[in-house]
Design a protein around this motif. Structure first.
Motif, PDB file in Angstrom:
ATOM      1  N   ASP A  62       0.827  -1.209   0.000  1.00  0.00           N
ATOM      2  CA  ASP A  62       0.000   0.000   0.000  1.00  0.00           C
ATOM      3  C   ASP A  62       0.862   1.260   0.000  1.00  0.00           C
ATOM      4  OD1 ASP A  62      -2.224  -1.577   0.000  1.00  0.00           O
ATOM      5  OD2 ASP A  62      -2.605  -1.403   2.152  1.00  0.00           O
ATOM      6  N   THR A  63       1.964   1.227   0.755  1.00  0.00           N
ATOM      7  CA  THR A  63       2.865   2.387   0.780  1.00  0.00           C
ATOM      8  C   THR A  63       3.548   2.567  -0.567  1.00  0.00           C
ATOM      9  OG1 THR A  63       3.268   2.001   3.139  1.00  0.00           O
ATOM     10  CG2 THR A  63       4.780   3.468   1.987  1.00  0.00           C
ATOM     11  N   ILE A 229      -9.381   5.213  -1.430  1.00  0.00           N
ATOM     12  CA  ILE A 229      -9.404   3.753  -1.584  1.00  0.00           C
ATOM     13  C   ILE A 229      -7.992   3.232  -1.357  1.00  0.00           C
ATOM     14  CG2 ILE A 229     -10.001   1.833  -3.102  1.00  0.00           C
ATOM     15  CD1 ILE A 229     -11.817   3.747  -4.626  1.00  0.00           C
ATOM     16  N   ARG A 230      -7.824   2.466  -0.312  1.00  0.00           N
ATOM     17  CA  ARG A 230      -6.492   1.985   0.057  1.00  0.00           C
ATOM     18  C   ARG A 230      -5.920   1.108  -1.048  1.00  0.00           C
ATOM     19  NH1 ARG A 230      -4.360   1.249   5.312  1.00  0.00           N
ATOM     20  NH2 ARG A 230      -6.458   1.579   6.160  1.00  0.00           N
ATOM     21  N   GLY A 231      -4.689   1.412  -1.425  1.00  0.00           N
ATOM     22  CA  GLY A 231      -4.015   0.626  -2.444  1.00  0.00           C
ATOM     23  C   GLY A 231      -4.457   0.921  -3.860  1.00  0.00           C
ATOM     24  N   GLN A 232      -5.358   1.904  -4.055  1.00  0.00           N
ATOM     25  CA  GLN A 232      -5.829   2.217  -5.396  1.00  0.00           C
ATOM     26  C   GLN A 232      -5.750   3.711  -5.705  1.00  0.00           C
ATOM     27  OE1 GLN A 232      -9.590   0.443  -6.491  1.00  0.00           O
ATOM     28  NE2 GLN A 232      -9.214  -1.383  -5.247  1.00  0.00           N
ATOM     29  N   LEU A 238      -2.457  10.982   1.789  1.00  0.00           N
ATOM     30  CA  LEU A 238      -3.669  10.283   2.222  1.00  0.00           C
ATOM     31  C   LEU A 238      -3.325   8.972   2.918  1.00  0.00           C
ATOM     32  CD1 LEU A 238      -5.940  10.799  -0.919  1.00  0.00           C
ATOM     33  CD2 LEU A 238      -5.760  12.215   1.128  1.00  0.00           C
ATOM     34  N   HIS A 239      -2.296   8.303   2.451  1.00  0.00           N
ATOM     35  CA  HIS A 239      -1.875   7.049   3.081  1.00  0.00           C
ATOM     36  C   HIS A 239      -1.354   7.305   4.501  1.00  0.00           C
ATOM     37  CE1 HIS A 239      -0.527   2.940   3.327  1.00  0.00           C
ATOM     38  NE2 HIS A 239       0.709   3.312   3.578  1.00  0.00           N
ATOM     39  N   ILE A 240      -0.680   8.410   4.700  1.00  0.00           N
ATOM     40  CA  ILE A 240      -0.206   8.763   6.044  1.00  0.00           C
ATOM     41  C   ILE A 240      -1.388   8.950   6.986  1.00  0.00           C
ATOM     42  CG2 ILE A 240       0.979  10.553   7.375  1.00  0.00           C
ATOM     43  CD1 ILE A 240       2.745  10.991   4.897  1.00  0.00           C
ATOM     44  N   GLU A 241      -2.440   9.606   6.497  1.00  0.00           N
ATOM     45  CA  GLU A 241      -3.624   9.801   7.347  1.00  0.00           C
ATOM     46  C   GLU A 241      -4.270   8.467   7.700  1.00  0.00           C
ATOM     47  OE1 GLU A 241      -7.777  12.360   7.243  1.00  0.00           O
ATOM     48  OE2 GLU A 241      -7.140  11.190   5.514  1.00  0.00           O
ATOM     49  N   LEU A 242      -4.373   7.558   6.740  1.00  0.00           N
ATOM     50  CA  LEU A 242      -4.970   6.250   7.029  1.00  0.00           C
ATOM     51  C   LEU A 242      -4.153   5.476   8.050  1.00  0.00           C
ATOM     52  CD1 LEU A 242      -6.253   4.932   3.580  1.00  0.00           C
ATOM     53  CD2 LEU A 242      -7.583   5.809   5.498  1.00  0.00           C
ATOM     54  N   LEU A 243      -2.848   5.517   7.923  1.00  0.00           N
ATOM     55  CA  LEU A 243      -2.008   4.835   8.905  1.00  0.00           C
ATOM     56  C   LEU A 243      -2.204   5.422  10.297  1.00  0.00           C
ATOM     57  CD1 LEU A 243       1.349   4.437   6.909  1.00  0.00           C
ATOM     58  CD2 LEU A 243      -0.269   2.633   7.534  1.00  0.00           C
ATOM     59  N   TYR A 247      -4.099   3.674  14.024  1.00  0.00           N
ATOM     60  CA  TYR A 247      -3.244   3.610  15.218  1.00  0.00           C
ATOM     61  C   TYR A 247      -1.865   3.029  14.904  1.00  0.00           C
ATOM     62  CZ  TYR A 247      -7.738   4.378  17.453  1.00  0.00           C
ATOM     63  OH  TYR A 247      -8.959   4.896  17.804  1.00  0.00           O
ATOM     64  N   GLN A 248      -1.391   3.273  13.687  1.00  0.00           N
ATOM     65  CA  GLN A 248      -0.038   2.884  13.303  1.00  0.00           C
ATOM     66  C   GLN A 248       0.813   4.154  13.210  1.00  0.00           C
ATOM     67  OE1 GLN A 248       0.055   0.295   9.867  1.00  0.00           O
ATOM     68  NE2 GLN A 248      -1.924  -0.609  10.374  1.00  0.00           N
ATOM     69  N   ALA A 249       1.075   4.721  14.386  1.00  0.00           N
ATOM     70  CA  ALA A 249       1.777   6.005  14.418  1.00  0.00           C
ATOM     71  C   ALA A 249       3.183   5.899  13.841  1.00  0.00           C
ATOM     72  CB  ALA A 249       1.831   6.523  15.858  1.00  0.00           C
ATOM     73  N   THR A 250       3.868   4.804  14.179  1.00  0.00           N
ATOM     74  CA  THR A 250       5.232   4.636  13.658  1.00  0.00           C
ATOM     75  C   THR A 250       5.227   4.532  12.142  1.00  0.00           C
ATOM     76  OG1 THR A 250       5.881   3.520  15.707  1.00  0.00           O
ATOM     77  CG2 THR A 250       7.310   3.241  13.785  1.00  0.00           C
ATOM     78  N   GLY A 251       4.265   3.779  11.593  1.00  0.00           N
ATOM     79  CA  GLY A 251       4.160   3.677  10.144  1.00  0.00           C
ATOM     80  C   GLY A 251       3.818   5.010   9.503  1.00  0.00           C
TER      81      GLY A 251
END
Length: 302
Positions: A62-63, A229-232, A238-243, A247-251
């Motif tokens: 996804d990243t 849409i994740r991965g699309q 936007l991916h940073i916001e989803l992470l 609750y994946q703060a490190t990611g």
């Protein structure tokens, strides 16, 4: 013979050492808290759980897709906006026409409109309930919640960058060189590539760097038209916001470190272009030979 009184210049702000030191200290403190501290926190938190977690987050599909989509958006939006900026600056500074002021105002619109408002406006233009929505649906053309919508939103928010850098420079340069080239028989494209482009290249590259940085970091308008849409359809912001919401703060910090690195390289490129542009302006102040714009006639054979 009476002496002429000497008028003293009024004191400037910062002439006194205590005022100067106070201002410099205040700027450094505010800059440290507002700019330096967030960058340091991003670097620290990104590697808080070690290099393995960092590399696993960056190499996640996804990243990687978010990075690729962000780069693809920049590769499409930046060249188009560069061409638009050069054309707009050329039209405004080299020609007189009705509506010039309107064009100047139109170029400034993306700076005065919130990116989220722009994204919502695109929904009412290309969405199913929008102006062109039913027609696009009939021909199975997808604009919103797909790559075209992301590119359009990114182009909207970054449209003024190149034009704003070129217009003041080209206004200061005037039209004399282009008119001289035309009078010597050079075509329009020859005049542009031989006269105009060498004089504006550093300002144009400066605008391109700023445009690219804004495209890669754009969030508001893209968040509305992409669908998240994740991965699309997720770009890197936007991916940073989803992470972060997962609750994946490190990611999230690991992904954010990529944008931070891009910002650092943008600053380096900005400083380098400013120095190159300053050197170009200083060298152009010296008299130089006029470039040959038309071929000289061949000598007659005896």
């Amino acid at each position: 013979m009476s002496s002429i009184p000497i008028r003293r210049k009024p004191p400037r702000v910062g002439d006194q050492p205590i005022v100067r030191r106070t201002l410099i200290s205040l700027v450094l403190i505010i800059g440290a808290f507002l700019i330096l501290a967030p960058l340091v926190i991003i670097g620290v938190e990104a590697f808080a759980k070690g290099w393995q977690v960092y590399s696993a987050t960056i190499s996640h599909p996804d990243t990687l897709h978010a990075i690729m989509l962000t780069v693809l958006t920049a590769l499409i939006a930046v060249p188009i906006n560069t061409a638009f900026g050069v054309a707009a600056a050329w039209s405004i500074t080299k020609f007189d026409f009705w509506g010039k002021r309107f064009l100047l105002v139109l170029i400034e619109v993306p700076f005065s409109v919130s990116p989220i408002v722009a994204g919502v406006a695109y929904l009412f233009v290309y969405g199913l309930q929008g102006i062109f929505g039913p027609t696009l649906e009939a021909y199975d053309i997808k604009i919103l919640f797909a790559i075209p919508g992301i590119v359009l939103a990114s182009m909207f928010v970054t449209a003024p960058f190149v034009a704003r850098e070129l217009i003041p420079l080209m206004q200061a340069q005037g039209r004399d060189l282009e008119e001289a080239a035309t009078s010597l028989g050079a075509s329009g494209w020859r005049t542009f590539f031989s006269v105009t482009l060498p004089n504006i290249k550093w300002a144009m590259l400066y605008g391109v760097v700023l445009c690219n940085a804004r495209v890669m970091g754009e969030f508001g308008a893209v968040s509305v038209v992409s669908g998240n849409i994740r991965g699309q359809t997720n770009t890197l912001p936007l991916h940073i916001e989803l992470l972060y919401h997962d609750y994946q703060a490190t990611g999230a910090f690991a992904a954010a470190s990529i944008l931070a690195v891009i910002a650092i390289f943008t600053i380096i490129a900005k400083v380098a272009l400013e120095r190159q542009g300053a050197g170009r302006r200083s060298s152009s102040a010296k008299p130089a030979a006029r470039p040959a714009l038309v071929a000289q006639p061949a000598e007659k054979s005896s």
